[in-house]
Design an enzyme around this catalytic site. Structure first.
Site, PDB file in Angstrom:
ATOM      1  N   ASP A  79      44.467  39.235  43.384  1.00  0.00           N
ATOM      2  CA  ASP A  79      42.997  39.850  43.182  1.00  0.00           C
ATOM      3  C   ASP A  79      42.405  40.073  44.442  1.00  0.00           C
ATOM      4  OD1 ASP A  79      42.193  37.408  44.143  1.00  0.00           O
ATOM      5  OD2 ASP A  79      40.816  36.879  42.439  1.00  0.00           O
ATOM      6  N   GLU A 114      38.479  42.099  39.170  1.00  0.00           N
ATOM      7  CA  GLU A 114      39.332  42.599  40.304  1.00  0.00           C
ATOM      8  C   GLU A 114      40.626  42.053  40.156  1.00  0.00           C
ATOM      9  OE1 GLU A 114      36.967  38.759  41.509  1.00  0.00           O
ATOM     10  OE2 GLU A 114      36.745  40.681  40.156  1.00  0.00           O
TER      11      GLU A 114
END
Length: 621
Positions: A492, A536
């Protein structure tokens, strides 16, 4: 022209400061943790001057008793206001949606401490690309810091109906709803397009003009619905707001023209030059004559005119169906049945548009339901005709064989069955079977396209979480079957929340897209797949890959993203990622959640030990 407009907005905001500071909206306790909130019960409403760029009224604000704004046709400026307070312990980003795609002018103000913070001017009288969020309805992004209070003013001015909802969405919930709406619209459009292609194929092979008119009618109705839900403005004429504002009238004239000629052709089969034939011909000519004048009609008058004309011609259709029935033509009444359904939908639309009644269906939903029923009826009738033609052809072929076997009837065969009839019937049957095959193939292609779209993440363009859940199960089964390793990378974006808070959601979205594109380029094999796992966070599936090979790929992804500069219209940013790698190795009894937990532990360790690194999970650890 656009620069002049924004200059006027900036000048006016300074004059609005004092008025707005003395006219703050009442604060309500709105639960911002919900996926979506209907804001209508929290709104205050007023009518202002004729210019949405002037300051709103100070006094005379009222509230709504319903959960839906329905103020009818009124071209004055309607003001709406409310206060949003972030009482949570973290910053929040939302989408503010006004869900009527047919609004001319919307001016959206946000204020903090009585001072104008931002102004957005949108509406279908502006080019589609000028919207802050490229969506069919009108969507404004909002951000609230911790303990932040934001006043929102919305000025709406339109020649159409002031009927809509205002909804506050969390971004993930909005994306889920958008995916669902796209799926439903895709299925609807696919069905209608398949029917249109079928009519065109029938016309090409049989030269049946009615099939061409059926295609024209369904095309016109499809473009009307696509205009009403904003899809046509988004994808067909995004740079022509004038087209968006007049498309409903233009294509309504096209639908009236096609349906009038269809009715004329049906009546001509029974009786030439009947008064109904002349009436429908006159209606078709009038629709062509009126067509250019629709560009100059006001929206409200044009809607009255088109609604009355459509209801009138539907009445003519139903009467012609009754007349044909009395003449003994009980078959081929599918068009008139379909028009009767459309008439019912138009009557409900008239009630919904021109009265205070609030029906449980929107005008768009009513028209879409009517179109699906019409397509179903026409398709059933088409299949029925194919079956009947096949039975007739079979009966004639049997009769032919019987007559050939009976030598006494050979001399009488030309009188009973012309030589060309059987060949003609067999030729028509072959053509119709081909048409059905092509139609079924088209439907299968459309369904495949819709299924593919349903597996993609709308923001990043890569596969979504739903597709990941399916693929990891399939790959684990294959790993056990082939006794081969399966590696999983979870990574991420580091400090992504800080990017959103400092640079805004637009830059954050561009970061997500760039990270996805960069990581996808690092995968060399077609079997390697990248997914957006959520927010994300991303996941990579690497079949037949050992832990060391997966580490090398993860490191390549990390380095490439670290070296990539992300440029937007407002800022240039750089970002890094942290990654965790896990592998089934020689064990093949992992469940999906177990291998994901191992990769997630490695990712957590990468973040705890400084970020911007790759950590592999080893069982001995």
């Amino acid at each position: 022209m656009r620069k002049l407009c924004w200059l006027l907005i900036l000048l006016i905001t300074t004059s609005m400061q004092s008025n707005l500071s003395h006219a703050s909206p009442a604060a309500y306790n709105i639960d911002l943790n919900r996926g979506s909130v209907n804001l209508v019960p929290y709104l205050e409403y007023n009518i202002g001057n004729n210019d949405p760029l002037e300051a709103p009224p100070v006094e005379g604000w009222s509230t709504f008793n319903e959960d839906y704004i329905k103020l009818g046709y009124d071209d004055r400026v309607h003001w709406f206001r409310l206060t949003l307070e972030n009482n949570t312990t973290f910053p929040a980003s939302f989408y503010f949606e006004l869900n009527n795609p047919l609004v001319d002018n919307i001016t959206f103000y946000t204020l903090k401490d009585g001072k104008v913070r931002s102004v957005q001017n949108i509406g279908d009288s502006f080019e589609f690309k000028l919207r802050p969020v490229l969506h069919e309805s009108f969507v404004i992004p909002l951000s609230l810091l911790v303990d932040d209070t934001l006043e929102v003013y919305v000025a709406v001015q339109t020649a159409g109906s002031v009927n809509f909802k205002m909804t506050l969405w969390q971004k993930e919930s909005f994306q889920q709803q958008q995916n669902y709406d796209r799926l439903i619209n895709g299925i609807f459009i696919g069905l209608i397009l398949a029917a249109i292609f079928a009519y065109l194929i029938v016309f090409l092979f049989s030269q049946n003009k009615n099939a061409l008119l059926d295609a024209g009618l369904m095309t016109s109705l499809l473009l009307i619905t696509s205009t009403m839900n904003g899809l046509a403005f988004h994808y067909l004429w995004p740079e022509f707001p004038v087209m968006q504002q007049h498309a409903i009238y233009l294509f309504s004239c096209g639908a009236i023209f096609c349906s009038a000629l269809l009715a004329k052709n049906y009546i001509d089969h029974v009786q030439k030059n009947h008064i109904l034939t002349r009436s429908f011909m006159g209606i078709a000519l009038c629709s062509i004559i009126v067509l250019p004048f629709t560009l100059y009609l006001s929206y409200q008058f044009g809607l009255y005119l088109i609604t009355v004309a459509a209801i009138t011609i539907c009445g003519f259709h139903i009467y012609s169906g009754y007349w044909l029935w009395k003449q003994g033509l009980h078959e081929e009444q599918d068009l008139n049945v379909g028009v009767a359904i459309l008439l019912c939908a138009l009557l409900f639309i008239a009630v919904n548009s021109f009265t205070a009644a609030n029906l449980p269906f929107t005008n768009l939903q009513l028209l879409q339901i009517a179109m699906i029923l019409i397509v179903t009826i026409l398709s059933v009738n088409m299949i029925k005709q194919h079956i009947e033609h096949a039975l007739v052809s079979k009966n004639y072929a049997n009769a032919l064989h019987e007559d050939i076997d009976d030598e006494d009837n050979i001399s009488a065969l030309p009188e009973r069955l012309p030589d060309s009839l059987t060949n003609d019937l067999e030729k028509r049957l072959a053509e119709q079977n081909l048409e059905l095959q092509l139609t079924l193939r088209e439907l299968e292609d459309r369904n495949s396209e819709l299924e593919k779209l349903n597996t993609l993440d709308a923001l990043s363009g890569i596969h979504n979480r739903r597709h990941f859940d399916k693929r990891i199960q399939a790959e684990l089964r294959r790993s056990r079957r082939e006794l081969s390793p399966l590696s999983v990378i979870m990574f991420d974006v580091d400090h992504f929340k800080k990017v959103n808070d400092t640079s805004g959601h637009v830059v954050g979205d561009e970061v997500i897209r760039t990270v996805a594109l960069t990581a996808d380029k690092m995968l060399n094999r077609s079997s390697d797949e990248l997914f957006r796992y959520g927010g994300e966070e991303f996941a990579v599936l690497l079949p037949s890959t050992e832990l060391e090979g997966a580490y090398i790929i993860a490191e390549k992804i990390r380095i490439e993203i670290e070296q990539t500069s992300i440029t937007t219209s407002s800022d240039t940013v750089k970002c890094t990622v942290s990654a965790g790698v896990a592998c089934t190795g020689t064990e093949h009894n992992y469940a999906p959640d177990q291998i994901l937990e191992l990769a997630d532990k490695a990712l957590y360790q990468a973040k705890e030990t400084g970020r911007n690194k790759v950590v592999t999970y080893k069982k001995e650890d």
